[in-house]
Design an enzyme around this catalytic site. Sequence first.
Site, PDB file in Angstrom:
ATOM      1  N   GLY A 133       3.737  28.133 -34.867  1.00  0.00           N
ATOM      2  CA  GLY A 133       4.067  29.016 -33.757  1.00  0.00           C
ATOM      3  C   GLY A 133       3.281  28.715 -32.500  1.00  0.00           C
ATOM      4  N   GLU A 174       5.409  23.762 -41.060  1.00  0.00           N
ATOM      5  CA  GLU A 174       6.074  24.822 -41.822  1.00  0.00           C
ATOM      6  C   GLU A 174       6.656  24.371 -43.158  1.00  0.00           C
ATOM      7  OE1 GLU A 174       6.109  26.384 -37.573  1.00  0.00           O
ATOM      8  OE2 GLU A 174       6.278  24.439 -38.593  1.00  0.00           O
ATOM      9  N   ALA A 217       1.289  30.890 -36.875  1.00  0.00           N
ATOM     10  CA  ALA A 217       1.565  32.309 -37.071  1.00  0.00           C
ATOM     11  C   ALA A 217       0.627  32.853 -38.144  1.00  0.00           C
ATOM     12  CB  ALA A 217       3.017  32.507 -37.494  1.00  0.00           C
ATOM     13  N   GLU A 238       5.125  25.936 -30.892  1.00  0.00           N
ATOM     14  CA  GLU A 238       6.381  26.507 -30.411  1.00  0.00           C
ATOM     15  C   GLU A 238       6.171  27.296 -29.123  1.00  0.00           C
ATOM     16  OE1 GLU A 238       9.214  27.221 -34.208  1.00  0.00           O
ATOM     17  OE2 GLU A 238       7.240  28.151 -34.356  1.00  0.00           O
TER      18      GLU A 238
END
Length: 260
Positions: free
Chosen positions: A112, A135, A66, A115
């Site tokens: 992300g 993360e 992200a 994910e």
Amino acid sequence: MSYNNILVDYNNNITVITINRPNKLNALNRETIQELHEAFDEADEDKDTKVIIVTGSGEKAFVAGADISEFAHFDVKKGKKLAKKGQELLFDFVENLSTPVIAAINGFALGGGLELAMAAHFRVASDNAKMGLPEVSLGVIPGYGGTQRLPQLVGKGRAMEMITTAGMIDAQTALNYGLVNHVTTQEELILLAQKIATKIARNSSVAIGAAIEAVNANYEEGVNGFDVEIEAFGNCFGTKDFKEGTSAFLAKRQANFPGE
């Protein structure tokens, strides 16, 4: 429809969505997530699209994570809203599409990015791919479904190790873990995804959509997947695809499914 951060190409019943922010290693910002939602939605509504492939531009990254600069200043309330909206808009949305989605992972798929790949219905990877959920090294946890989908795919112990160490695994390890279905060269990655997509496209899109719903039901809390399967199986008998598929089989000819 034109986009700032993604490219969309359609050919032979396959829509390829390419995340195109190479100067940011294709990192997901809010605008890109919104654009991806719109592109996936449009492809899913397109009757001619039988399979969707999602990949990243360039040779370095599928999606390197992200865009941290967008949320580094967030408080608790904004953090919860970010995760909830992102899951609803893109990650859960992709997982529950009736059109199968193949993630073609080239290079880094981190945070992300991994994910998003895990939200796809299955994954293929280039031999230079690196995957991880880093993360916790930033003082946060995966917020776009990573803590839920990774254990489903690789098992609780391996998922715990990957998440708590914030480490990366290579493509061969991902294959051994069952995180990806196939590994190939970077040059052949999209060709492999397209080859698999072509096989899928020959089959009933109505039946495939029902199968996706039934498989996903197994992972929904409070839902009996067997009951969903029974219902979906029965409903197939009322479709034009079922009539065509069984008629073609009995006549020993190739089925031409109307997608209805």
